[in-house]
Design a protein around this motif. Structure first.
Motif, short mmCIF file in Angstrom:
data_model
loop_
_atom_site.label_atom_id
_atom_site.label_comp_id
_atom_site.label_asym_id
_atom_site.label_seq_id
_atom_site.Cartn_x
_atom_site.Cartn_y
_atom_site.Cartn_z
N GLY A 29 32.75 15.63 14.49
CA GLY A 29 34.00 14.92 14.80
C GLY A 29 34.90 14.84 13.58
O GLY A 29 34.48 15.03 12.45
N GLN A 94 35.89 21.36 18.68
CA GLN A 94 35.08 20.22 19.10
C GLN A 94 35.53 19.73 20.48
O GLN A 94 36.58 19.12 20.61
N GLY A 96 33.77 17.78 22.66
CA GLY A 96 33.06 16.62 23.20
C GLY A 96 31.59 16.58 22.81
O GLY A 96 31.03 17.56 22.30
N ALA A 100 28.91 19.46 21.84
CA ALA A 100 28.25 19.44 20.52
C ALA A 100 26.75 19.70 20.68
O ALA A 100 26.17 20.52 19.95
N GLY A 119 26.17 11.09 13.15
CA GLY A 119 26.29 11.11 11.69
C GLY A 119 27.14 9.98 11.14
O GLY A 119 27.10 9.70 9.94
N TYR A 161 33.96 1.59 24.48
CA TYR A 161 32.65 2.23 24.65
C TYR A 161 32.42 2.73 26.08
O TYR A 161 33.05 2.25 27.03
N GLY A 162 31.45 3.64 26.21
CA GLY A 162 30.97 4.03 27.54
C GLY A 162 30.16 2.89 28.14
O GLY A 162 29.35 2.27 27.45
N ILE A 174 26.72 6.70 33.08
CA ILE A 174 27.55 6.10 32.04
C ILE A 174 28.98 6.51 32.34
O ILE A 174 29.26 7.68 32.61
N THR A 192 25.38 3.10 23.10
CA THR A 192 25.56 3.24 21.65
C THR A 192 25.72 4.71 21.28
O THR A 192 26.14 5.03 20.18
N THR A 221 27.25 12.05 27.97
CA THR A 221 26.87 10.92 28.83
C THR A 221 26.70 11.31 30.29
O THR A 221 26.02 10.61 31.04
C1 UD1 Z 1 30.78 8.23 22.50
C2 UD1 Z 1 30.14 8.12 23.90
C3 UD1 Z 1 30.31 6.68 24.40
C4 UD1 Z 1 29.70 5.71 23.42
C5 UD1 Z 1 30.30 5.91 22.04
C6 UD1 Z 1 29.58 5.07 21.04
C7 UD1 Z 1 30.38 10.28 24.98
C8 UD1 Z 1 31.18 11.07 25.95
N1 UD1 Z 1 30.79 9.03 24.77
O1 UD1 Z 1 32.17 7.99 22.66
O2 UD1 Z 1 29.69 6.54 25.68
O3 UD1 Z 1 29.94 4.37 23.87
O4 UD1 Z 1 30.19 7.27 21.64
O5 UD1 Z 1 30.25 5.13 19.82
O6 UD1 Z 1 29.40 10.76 24.45
N2 UD1 Z 1 31.16 14.52 18.01
C9 UD1 Z 1 30.92 15.84 17.75
N3 UD1 Z 1 31.62 16.79 18.44
C10 UD1 Z 1 32.53 16.47 19.39
C11 UD1 Z 1 32.77 15.10 19.65
C12 UD1 Z 1 32.07 14.15 18.95
O7 UD1 Z 1 30.10 16.18 16.90
O8 UD1 Z 1 33.11 17.39 19.98
C13 UD1 Z 1 30.42 13.50 17.27
C14 UD1 Z 1 31.31 12.64 16.41
O9 UD1 Z 1 31.43 13.17 15.10
C15 UD1 Z 1 30.59 11.31 16.42
C16 UD1 Z 1 29.89 11.29 17.76
O10 UD1 Z 1 29.83 12.63 18.19
O11 UD1 Z 1 29.61 11.25 15.43
C17 UD1 Z 1 30.60 10.46 18.79
O12 UD1 Z 1 31.91 10.93 18.95
P1 UD1 Z 1 33.12 9.97 19.28
O13 UD1 Z 1 34.33 10.78 19.44
O14 UD1 Z 1 33.14 8.85 18.31
O15 UD1 Z 1 32.65 9.45 20.72
P2 UD1 Z 1 33.31 8.35 21.57
O16 UD1 Z 1 34.44 8.93 22.33
O17 UD1 Z 1 33.57 7.16 20.72
#
Ligand code: UD1
Ligand code: CA
Length: 480
Positions: A29, A94, A96, A100, A119, A161-162, A174, A192, A221
């Motif tokens: 991310g 990226q 989602g 990933a 991370g 959050y989800g 979720i 989480t 999710t």
């Molecule tokens: C995600 C969850 C959500 C949860 C929340 C907790 C999903 C769809 N949603 O949401 O249910 O409540 O985390 O914080 O999973 N990342 C990648 N590649 C990507 C997108 C994200 O490596 O394409 C990594 C990010 O670097 C991060 C983690 O995944 O470490 C979560 O990504 P983030 O965009 O923060 O997820 P949320 O939309 O907050």
């Protein structure tokens, strides 16, 4: 001697889980809100990149495969965190969290489940992760097979959050904040993001993901609903404390997590009998080991590996990095120590600076504005005020007067100064190295020593003092 922070790596309770899972750490991310060129997961907590904390925790579980998904920030993350046990999966673009995990899927071992970590969620404890992994394992009594286990918390404010949707108490899916209706938004139990999922079905479920949702992303999710459809039980586990699941999206959150982490470290020190005058004013950025009856005053920073033996006291505003302080030594305020060893009952500071290679014997005294570098001072040697002693070997009971300087550097090379036992170095002396001061020698104040000083004798090099009787002070001439 106690070590902080404690690691569970060698705890027999967790060793039985060795080689029982894949770990995937999502770190691709972009971290836009950090407003930084540095990829988010490389920003430090307690002096160590966030990803380093997550890797430590993952390794404490001794995973069969350890995969990090990276992307934003290019090769900076794998370059900085390179290690032989990590397999790197690049995610570009990226699309989602589900996308990933798809990038990591070819690197996973189907015979063990997969633990997903983030991370940018650095403070999850090994204990919580071990409980989550245990919940995913088939029951010993055969009452259930493999399960999907999600780490969830119940929050007063779940926004962003989800949401964990349950029917008759069982988790069914979720729903992300942006896809949720009003009733779902009212759910306070949240995802989480950390979960354990059986690997072979995970591959299948990942293949079924679609990006037809509010964010146009492949959501990890969504595998929950697939698991339920396939008849796999989905269970939740709660962390020991809510802060274990906090993520970092901004410098504000980074600072908040730093405080939580430092608070935890300080608490552990107190629990183990260390006196902290104020547990809110200590920073440990590495490994601090303390003996019994150690006392630490306010605003001290410990970096790298520092060990404080029994009865050591550290005054206010000291910075110690990679240092060993032996029993009963006193470090007085505003002292800076790096790469040095201080002997038992020594007294250092205030305002002393010990640089790498400094080794001090028992009962050595080093006072204000004294800088030591690569210097060995033997038992009861003293340098109490204003001195620079570098590349030097100093014997027992030597007294180094105020203003003494070892001239160890000629602009090209460094040379050694040797001062033998019981020598007395008068104030404002320059020792032009290489040079040796013999045992019991005395150097007169103001000496510039360019040749060896013989043992037991007074050596002095200053000009003889004279007084001019006829001399008159000039007077200002009248103007015009
Ligand atoms: C995600 C969850 C959500 C949860 C929340 C907790 C999903 C769809 N949603 O949401 O249910 O409540 O985390 O914080 O999973 N990342 C990648 N590649 C990507 C997108 C994200 O490596 O394409 C990594 C990010 O670097 C991060 C983690 O995944 O470490 C979560 O990504 P983030 O965009 O923060 O997820 P949320 O939309 O907050
Ligand atoms: Ca997030």
């Amino acid at each position: 001697m106690l070590r902080f922070p404690k690691t569970l790596e060698n705890d027999p309770k967790y060793l039985k889980n060795k080689e029982k899972m894949n770990v995937v750490i999502l770190a691709a991310g972009m971290g836009k809100r950090m407003r930084s060129e540095l990829p988010k997961v490389l920003h430090p907590i307690a002096g160590k990149p966030m990803l380093g904390h997550v890797l430590d925790r993952a390794r404490s579980l001794a995973p069969k495969r350890l995969v990090v998904v990276y992307g934003h920030g290019g090769e900076q993350v794998p370059t900085r965190m390179a290690a032989p046990d990590i397999a790197w999966a690049r995610q570009e673009p990226q699309l989602g969290t589900g996308h990933a995990v798809m990038q990591a899927a070819p690197l996973l071992d189907d015979s063990v489940p997969t633990l997903i970590l983030y991370g940018d969620v650095p403070l999850t404890t090994a204990d919580t992760l071990a409980r989550l992994c245990a919940a995913a394992r088939p029951a010993a009594d055969g009452s259930h097979g493999e399960q999907l286990a999600i780490l969830t918390v119940v929050l007063d404010d779940p926004s962003g959050y989800g949401r964990i949707v349950r029917e008759n108490g069982r988790i069914t899916r979720i729903v992300e904040q942006k896809d949720a209706d009003a009733a779902t938004l009212a759910i306070r139990e949240i995802n989480t993001g950390i979960l354990v999922v059986p690997t072979a079905p995970l591959r299948r479920w990942l293949g079924q993901l679609s990006n037809r949702n509010a964010q146009g992303e492949y959501y990890l999710t969504d595998v929950i609903a697939s698991a339920v459809a396939d008849g796999m039980p989905v269970v939740s586990v709660h962390p020991g404390a809510d802060w274990e699941t906090l993520g970092v999206n901004s410098k504000v959150q980074l600072a908040q997590l730093e405080r939580i982490h430092q608070g935890n470290l300080a608490h552990a020190l107190l629990e183990n009998g260390v006196t902290l005058i104020d547990p809110a004013r200590i920073d440990v950025r590495g490994q601090l080991s303390c003996g019994r009856d150690v006392a630490i005053d306010v605003n001290c920073v410990f970096e790298g590996e520092v060990s404080l033996a029994d009865g050591v006291s550290i005054g206010a505003n000291c910075v110690l990095r990679d240092a060993v302080i032996e029993a009963g030594a006193q470090i007085l305020p505003f002292t800076h120590i790096e790469g040095a060893r201080v002997g038992p009952l020594a007294r250092i500071g205030p305002y002393a600076r010990l640089r790498p290679g400094t080794v001090l014997g028992a009962e050595v005294h080093v006072g204000n504005f004294v800088e030591l570098k690569n210097a060995q001072l033997d038992t009861q040697a003293k340098a109490n005020h204003l001195a620079y002693v570098g590349d030097a070997v100093v014997g027992k009971r030597v007294n180094i007067g105020a203003g003494t300087i070892t001239c160890n550097y000629d602009g090209a090379n460094k040379y050694q100064t040797v001062i033998e036992d019981d020598a007395f170095i008068g104030s404002d002396t320059q020792l032009v190295a290489p040079v040796t001061v013999g045992r019991g020698a005395t150097l007169g104040a103001g000496t510039t020593l360019t040749r060896d000083a013989p043992a037991g004798k007074l050596t002095i090099s200053r000009a003889r003092q004279t007084t001019l009787d006829k001399w008159q002070r000039p007077v200002k001439k009248p103007k015009g």
